[in-house]
Enzyme design. Structure first.
Site, PDB file in Angstrom:
ATOM      1  N   CYS A  50      10.726  15.732  54.725  1.00 55.85           N
ATOM      2  CA  CYS A  50      11.114  16.560  56.067  1.00 55.85           C
ATOM      3  C   CYS A  50      10.016  16.612  56.771  1.00 55.85           C
ATOM      4  CB  CYS A  50      11.453  18.283  55.525  1.00 55.85           C
ATOM      5  SG  CYS A  50      11.437  19.397  56.796  1.00 55.85           S
ATOM      6  N   CYS A  53       8.093  20.244  57.132  1.00 54.35           N
ATOM      7  CA  CYS A  53       7.569  20.712  55.903  1.00 54.35           C
ATOM      8  C   CYS A  53       5.938  20.792  55.932  1.00 54.35           C
ATOM      9  CB  CYS A  53       8.001  20.196  54.485  1.00 54.35           C
ATOM     10  SG  CYS A  53       9.618  20.674  53.959  1.00 54.35           S
ATOM     11  N   HIS A 112      11.330  25.120  52.874  1.00 54.17           N
ATOM     12  CA  HIS A 112      12.348  24.339  53.400  1.00 54.17           C
ATOM     13  C   HIS A 112      13.661  24.968  53.109  1.00 54.17           C
ATOM     14  CE1 HIS A 112      13.917  20.461  54.807  1.00 54.17           C
ATOM     15  NE2 HIS A 112      15.025  20.602  53.560  1.00 54.17           N
ATOM     16  N   ASN A 152      19.015  26.049  67.184  1.00 50.86           N
ATOM     17  CA  ASN A 152      20.220  25.430  67.015  1.00 50.86           C
ATOM     18  C   ASN A 152      20.321  25.401  65.426  1.00 50.86           C
ATOM     19  OD1 ASN A 152      21.759  24.658  69.099  1.00 50.86           O
ATOM     20  ND2 ASN A 152      20.543  22.707  69.412  1.00 50.86           N
ATOM     21  N   SER A 160      18.823  18.942  63.800  1.00 50.10           N
ATOM     22  CA  SER A 160      18.547  17.493  63.043  1.00 50.10           C
ATOM     23  C   SER A 160      17.857  17.795  61.706  1.00 50.10           C
ATOM     24  CB  SER A 160      17.730  16.822  63.940  1.00 50.10           C
ATOM     25  OG  SER A 160      16.541  17.708  64.126  1.00 50.10           O
ATOM     26  N   HIS A 163      15.601  22.335  57.832  1.00 50.13           N
ATOM     27  CA  HIS A 163      14.429  23.130  57.615  1.00 50.13           C
ATOM     28  C   HIS A 163      14.216  24.372  58.640  1.00 50.13           C
ATOM     29  CE1 HIS A 163      10.112  23.627  56.426  1.00 50.13           C
ATOM     30  NE2 HIS A 163       9.944  24.550  57.210  1.00 50.13           N
ATOM     31  N   HIS A 165      13.969  26.292  61.779  1.00 47.54           N
ATOM     32  CA  HIS A 165      13.435  26.099  62.927  1.00 47.54           C
ATOM     33  C   HIS A 165      14.064  26.333  64.127  1.00 47.54           C
ATOM     34  CE1 HIS A 165      15.483  22.324  62.891  1.00 47.54           C
ATOM     35  NE2 HIS A 165      15.061  22.285  64.226  1.00 47.54           N
ATOM     36  N   GLN A 167      13.376  26.011  68.943  1.00 49.60           N
ATOM     37  CA  GLN A 167      12.701  25.195  69.908  1.00 49.60           C
ATOM     38  C   GLN A 167      12.539  26.373  70.891  1.00 49.60           C
ATOM     39  OE1 GLN A 167      14.016  21.418  71.062  1.00 49.60           O
ATOM     40  NE2 GLN A 167      15.659  21.275  69.586  1.00 49.60           N
TER      41      GLN A 167
HETATM   42  P1  H2U Z   1      16.822  20.308  66.310  1.00 47.46           P
HETATM   43  O1  H2U Z   1      16.788  20.268  65.100  1.00 47.46           O
HETATM   44  O2  H2U Z   1      17.261  21.489  67.182  1.00 47.46           O
HETATM   45  O3  H2U Z   1      17.026  18.813  66.915  1.00 47.46           O
HETATM   46  O4  H2U Z   1      15.364  20.438  66.556  1.00 47.46           O
HETATM   47  C1  H2U Z   1      14.214  19.572  66.122  1.00 47.46           C
HETATM   48  C2  H2U Z   1      13.100  18.985  67.209  1.00 47.46           C
HETATM   49  O5  H2U Z   1      12.130  18.419  66.491  1.00 47.46           O
HETATM   50  C3  H2U Z   1      13.751  17.732  67.966  1.00 47.46           C
HETATM   51  O6  H2U Z   1      13.981  18.167  69.310  1.00 47.46           O
HETATM   52  C4  H2U Z   1      11.632  17.457  67.042  1.00 47.46           C
HETATM   53  C5  H2U Z   1      12.685  16.703  67.861  1.00 47.46           C
HETATM   54  O7  H2U Z   1      12.639  16.062  69.007  1.00 47.46           O
HETATM   55  N1  H2U Z   1      10.826  16.510  66.260  1.00 47.46           N
HETATM   56  C6  H2U Z   1       9.496  16.216  66.432  1.00 47.46           C
HETATM   57  O8  H2U Z   1       9.028  16.732  67.238  1.00 47.46           O
HETATM   58  N2  H2U Z   1       8.752  15.527  65.578  1.00 47.46           N
HETATM   59  C7  H2U Z   1       9.361  14.864  64.398  1.00 47.46           C
HETATM   60  O9  H2U Z   1       8.741  14.286  63.684  1.00 47.46           O
HETATM   61  C8  H2U Z   1      10.906  14.940  64.200  1.00 47.46           C
HETATM   62  C9  H2U Z   1      11.584  15.931  65.137  1.00 47.46           C
END
Ligand code: H2U
Length: 338
Positions: A50, A53, A112, A152, A160, A163, A165, A167
């Site tokens: 992850c 993490c 996580h 989200n 995505s 974990h 989180h 934004q």
């Molecule tokens: P979402 O799960 O809402 O997509 O948000 C995760 C964000 O984390 C996503 O915008 C960022 C992605 O660009 N990210 C990083 O900044 N670094 C990483 O190593 C992977 C994901």
């Protein structure tokens, strides 16, 4: 006489000026589609693969600290960048403008396996603290006029990574949804010298049919004009323009209602309830914005089961949003799951 539980009708959103079509009779139609029961595999507390993490290396090559509570970093794949052009482009009927901003990723917990409803209220309060700090710090930058805090949640919403989180996207222009809400709140403020949402909240507390839960400082309700089946708003009882004004006691109460509401969501279909949620509050453009009343809105897509989601297609893409179960029915369900 208009019967909300029987007659097709349109409802007005006092914040955006938009209408939603409500077709309550359709909620009674038989459902012959699939209803799957999904059992979710319990996540491990730490996943070596992850990128959020503690201690792990992110896709961009940076290493996360061994954080104990929350952790915030600048998105490695940010949609907005602080440097670059703000220039206006105009050519005949074509118009564009350079946009500057900062995108941040907020980890809610080092664990996580958790989601907001699983977290202790004290731990959620640390997330609220971080949101507050970020709003104030980002909002103080001269090229940042709006700070959007959001989450989200769930694969269904395009999240995505499981974990926990959220934004933050902070930028120069004020987004269109916020501009719509600013306009109507300002009109009301100028006409009455009162907060539109405070008066709305008073009416909802009186009618008590769309309320879900409340504590000393916050109320969660299904707004009269909700579009998504279980759309919900958390509104502070005090007229707060932005999260920067929240006192410690209010941050605690905000954390508590966040837990209460999201736990109820998880009980609706016995699943980790997906949603997009975010805080709407006053822009950080240097104006006073007495009209603004902070609120957090949840847009969950689930309709009939853990897998059957509402699609905004057909008539909704082409004309107006529409819903079947009424906001009153949704509120009753969420109220009963406390
Ligand atoms: P979402 O799960 O809402 O997509 O948000 C995760 C964000 O984390 C996503 O915008 C960022 C992605 O660009 N990210 C990083 O900044 N670094 C990483 O190593 C992977 C994901």
């Amino acid at each position: 006489m208009l019967d909300f539980a029987e007659h097709p009708h349109r409802r007005y959103n006092i914040l955006t000026g938009e209408w939603v079509l409500v077709s309550p009779h359709r909620a009674k139609r038989p459902w012959q589609g699939k209803i799957e029961v999904i059992t979710l595999a319990k996540q491990a507390s730490y996943d070596p693969n992850c990128y959020l993490c503690p201690g792990n290396t992110r896709a961009g090559g940076h290493q996360n600290p061994d954080y104990q509570h929350t952790f915030v970093f600048t998105n490695d794949f940010a949609a907005l960048k602080p440097d670059g052009s703000s220039d206006l482009f105009e050519n005949g009927l074509l118009k564009a403008q350079g946009e500057r901003g900062i995108c941040r990723v907020v980890c809610f917990s080092p664990d996580h396996s958790l989601t907001l409803p699983d977290m202790e209220i004290d731990a959620i309060e640390k997330v609220v603290d971080l949101w507050q700090q970020e709003y104030l710090t980002l909002g103080a930058l001269d090229f940042i006029n709006h700070v959007q805090i959001f989450e989200n949640k769930g694969e269904m919403m395009g999240c995505s990574n499981p974990h926990p989180h959220g934004q933050i996207w902070a930028q120069t222009s004020i987004p269109q949804e916020v501009t719509r809400k600013s306009k109507r709140q300002l009109q009301y403020w100028q006409a009455t010298n009162r907060s539109l949402l405070q008066d709305y909240l008073k009416q909802e507390l009186n009618e008590a049919i769309r309320l879900i839960c409340q504590n000393e400082h916050f109320v969660a309700l299904v707004p009269f004009w909700a579009v998504w089946p279980y759309e919900t708003m958390i509104i502070p009882k005090r007229h707060l323009q932005h999260i920067g004004q929240m006192k410690n006691i209010e941050k605690q109460a905000f954390a508590a209602i966040l837990k209460d509401l999201t736990q109820r969501f998880d009980r609706v279909f016995d699943t980790s309830f997906p949603y997009s949620a975010g805080i709407h509050q006053s822009p950080t453009d240097g104006e006073a914005h007495p009209e603004w009343h902070l609120h957090m809105t949840f847009y969950p897509p689930l309709l009939r089961s853990a897998t059957v989601k509402k699609f905004m297609v057909g008539y909704e893409m082409l004309a107006d949003p529409q819903r079947d179960i009424t906001p009153e029915m949704a509120a009753e369900k969420l109220r009963s799951l406390g």
